[in-house]
Design a protein around this motif. Structure first.
Motif, PDB file in Angstrom:
ATOM      1  N   SER A  41      36.375  -2.487   7.131  1.00  0.00           N
ATOM      2  CA  SER A  41      36.804  -1.811   5.921  1.00  0.00           C
ATOM      3  C   SER A  41      37.269  -0.414   6.287  1.00  0.00           C
ATOM      4  O   SER A  41      36.595   0.300   7.017  1.00  0.00           O
ATOM      5  N   THR A  42      38.413  -0.051   5.785  1.00  0.00           N
ATOM      6  CA  THR A  42      38.923   1.295   6.027  1.00  0.00           C
ATOM      7  C   THR A  42      39.391   1.894   4.704  1.00  0.00           C
ATOM      8  O   THR A  42      39.776   1.179   3.785  1.00  0.00           O
ATOM      9  N   TRP A  43      39.318   3.197   4.655  1.00  0.00           N
ATOM     10  CA  TRP A  43      39.731   3.916   3.470  1.00  0.00           C
ATOM     11  C   TRP A  43      40.518   5.144   3.908  1.00  0.00           C
ATOM     12  O   TRP A  43      40.385   5.608   5.037  1.00  0.00           O
ATOM     13  N   SER A  44      41.315   5.654   3.003  1.00  0.00           N
ATOM     14  CA  SER A  44      41.980   6.919   3.287  1.00  0.00           C
ATOM     15  C   SER A  44      41.917   7.785   2.036  1.00  0.00           C
ATOM     16  O   SER A  44      41.971   7.287   0.911  1.00  0.00           O
ATOM     17  N   SER A  73      41.902   2.124  -0.633  1.00  0.00           N
ATOM     18  CA  SER A  73      41.017   1.194   0.057  1.00  0.00           C
ATOM     19  C   SER A  73      41.855   0.152   0.775  1.00  0.00           C
ATOM     20  O   SER A  73      42.785  -0.420   0.206  1.00  0.00           O
ATOM     21  N   ASN A  74      41.544  -0.074   2.037  1.00  0.00           N
ATOM     22  CA  ASN A  74      42.176  -1.142   2.807  1.00  0.00           C
ATOM     23  C   ASN A  74      41.159  -2.238   3.092  1.00  0.00           C
ATOM     24  O   ASN A  74      41.250  -2.928   4.092  1.00  0.00           O
ATOM     25  N   SER A  75      40.187  -2.381   2.204  1.00  0.00           N
ATOM     26  CA  SER A  75      39.092  -3.326   2.385  1.00  0.00           C
ATOM     27  C   SER A  75      39.409  -4.643   1.685  1.00  0.00           C
ATOM     28  O   SER A  75      40.245  -4.707   0.802  1.00  0.00           O
ATOM     29  N   GLN A  76      38.666  -5.657   2.069  1.00  0.00           N
ATOM     30  CA  GLN A  76      38.842  -6.965   1.456  1.00  0.00           C
ATOM     31  C   GLN A  76      37.708  -7.264   0.474  1.00  0.00           C
ATOM     32  O   GLN A  76      37.364  -8.414   0.234  1.00  0.00           O
ATOM     33  N   VAL A  77      37.118  -6.215  -0.062  1.00  0.00           N
ATOM     34  CA  VAL A  77      36.072  -6.321  -1.070  1.00  0.00           C
ATOM     35  C   VAL A  77      36.298  -5.225  -2.103  1.00  0.00           C
ATOM     36  O   VAL A  77      37.057  -4.291  -1.874  1.00  0.00           O
ATOM     37  N   ASP A  78      35.624  -5.352  -3.245  1.00  0.00           N
ATOM     38  CA  ASP A  78      35.653  -4.268  -4.224  1.00  0.00           C
ATOM     39  C   ASP A  78      34.947  -3.054  -3.628  1.00  0.00           C
ATOM     40  O   ASP A  78      33.985  -3.191  -2.877  1.00  0.00           O
ATOM     41  N   ILE A 119      37.652   0.619  -6.985  1.00  0.00           N
ATOM     42  CA  ILE A 119      38.902  -0.013  -6.590  1.00  0.00           C
ATOM     43  C   ILE A 119      38.590  -1.488  -6.375  1.00  0.00           C
ATOM     44  O   ILE A 119      37.833  -1.843  -5.475  1.00  0.00           O
ATOM     45  N   ASN A 120      39.151  -2.326  -7.230  1.00  0.00           N
ATOM     46  CA  ASN A 120      38.921  -3.760  -7.120  1.00  0.00           C
ATOM     47  C   ASN A 120      39.820  -4.355  -6.043  1.00  0.00           C
ATOM     48  O   ASN A 120      40.970  -3.935  -5.882  1.00  0.00           O
ATOM     49  N   TYR A 121      39.288  -5.341  -5.345  1.00  0.00           N
ATOM     50  CA  TYR A 121      40.048  -5.998  -4.276  1.00  0.00           C
ATOM     51  C   TYR A 121      41.364  -6.559  -4.811  1.00  0.00           C
ATOM     52  O   TYR A 121      42.372  -6.541  -4.139  1.00  0.00           O
ATOM     53  N   GLY A 122      41.356  -7.014  -6.041  1.00  0.00           N
ATOM     54  CA  GLY A 122      42.557  -7.618  -6.626  1.00  0.00           C
ATOM     55  C   GLY A 122      43.599  -6.620  -7.099  1.00  0.00           C
ATOM     56  O   GLY A 122      44.696  -7.014  -7.492  1.00  0.00           O
ATOM     57  N   THR A 125      47.767  -2.075  -5.771  1.00  0.00           N
ATOM     58  CA  THR A 125      47.976  -0.948  -4.859  1.00  0.00           C
ATOM     59  C   THR A 125      46.711  -0.547  -4.117  1.00  0.00           C
ATOM     60  O   THR A 125      46.778   0.123  -3.105  1.00  0.00           O
ATOM     61  N   LYS A 126      45.549  -0.928  -4.643  1.00  0.00           N
ATOM     62  CA  LYS A 126      44.256  -0.533  -4.082  1.00  0.00           C
ATOM     63  C   LYS A 126      44.168   0.986  -3.918  1.00  0.00           C
ATOM     64  O   LYS A 126      43.619   1.494  -2.952  1.00  0.00           O
ATOM     65  N   THR A 127      44.763   1.696  -4.869  1.00  0.00           N
ATOM     66  CA  THR A 127      44.822   3.155  -4.802  1.00  0.00           C
ATOM     67  C   THR A 127      44.450   3.745  -6.156  1.00  0.00           C
ATOM     68  O   THR A 127      44.844   3.229  -7.196  1.00  0.00           O
ATOM     69  N   LYS A 128      43.693   4.838  -6.116  1.00  0.00           N
ATOM     70  CA  LYS A 128      43.383   5.613  -7.323  1.00  0.00           C
ATOM     71  C   LYS A 128      43.804   7.053  -7.060  1.00  0.00           C
ATOM     72  O   LYS A 128      43.584   7.586  -5.969  1.00  0.00           O
TER      73      LYS A 128
END
Length: 158
Positions: A41-44, A73-78, A119-122, A125-128
């Motif tokens: 899991s990675t984040w920026s 979030s670049n993760s594959q989970v919430d 940030i939900n996986y679905g 953009t996985k961005t806030k």
């Protein structure tokens, strides 16, 4: 009578052998090797200041200053996260996303953790993106060259 005892003994020995055989035949062993990878899991987190430079300048009587904070979030989970702003001078309040100004603790720390910090996986953009607006209250004292820390802590959603 002796014949019944022998038959009973043979029956017990026979049943014992059947249980032993079943136990022996049920024992299976296997080995092998597998190659694979584990996704991490990675984040920026990035920030963009409304003014040039890194300084926040707020003055008594309504002058405000803002930062745009982008969390990805670049993760594959919430992912749940909280924003922790620390080392705030006395008399400085913070608003996040125009929800109302918050007053930090006596130690100058403000923790923001609510429904808007998920940030939900679905999410496509996985961005806030958050707007942090700082203002000085009328009772604020003059402070110069004070470093304010903005940290983002992540955890896996359940």
């Amino acid at each position: 009578m002796k014949n019944k005892i022998i038959k009973s003994m043979l029956l017990i020995v026979g049943i014992s052998l059947v249980f032993y055989a079943v136990h022996t035949f049920a024992l299976m062993r296997a080995s092998g090797s597998v190659n694979g990878s584990i996704n991490t899991s990675t984040w920026s987190v990035t920030r963009n200041h409304s003014q040039s430079g890194d300084s926040i300048n707020v003055y008594k009587g309504g002058a405000t200053d803002s930062y745009t904070l982008t969390v990805q979030s670049n993760s594959q989970v919430d992912v749940l996260y909280k924003i922790i702003i620390s080392n705030l001078p006395s008399g400085v309040e913070v608003d996040i996303d125009n929800t109302g100004y918050l007053t930090p603790t006596a130690s100058g720390t403000l923790t923001i953790e609510n429904a808007n910090t998920v940030i939900n996986y679905g999410d496509s953009t996985k961005t806030k993106t958050h707007i942090l607006t700082f203002r000085a209250t009328n009772g604020a004292q003059l402070v110069t060259n004070q470093k304010i820390d903005i940290d983002v802590e992540f955890r896996q959603g359940i």
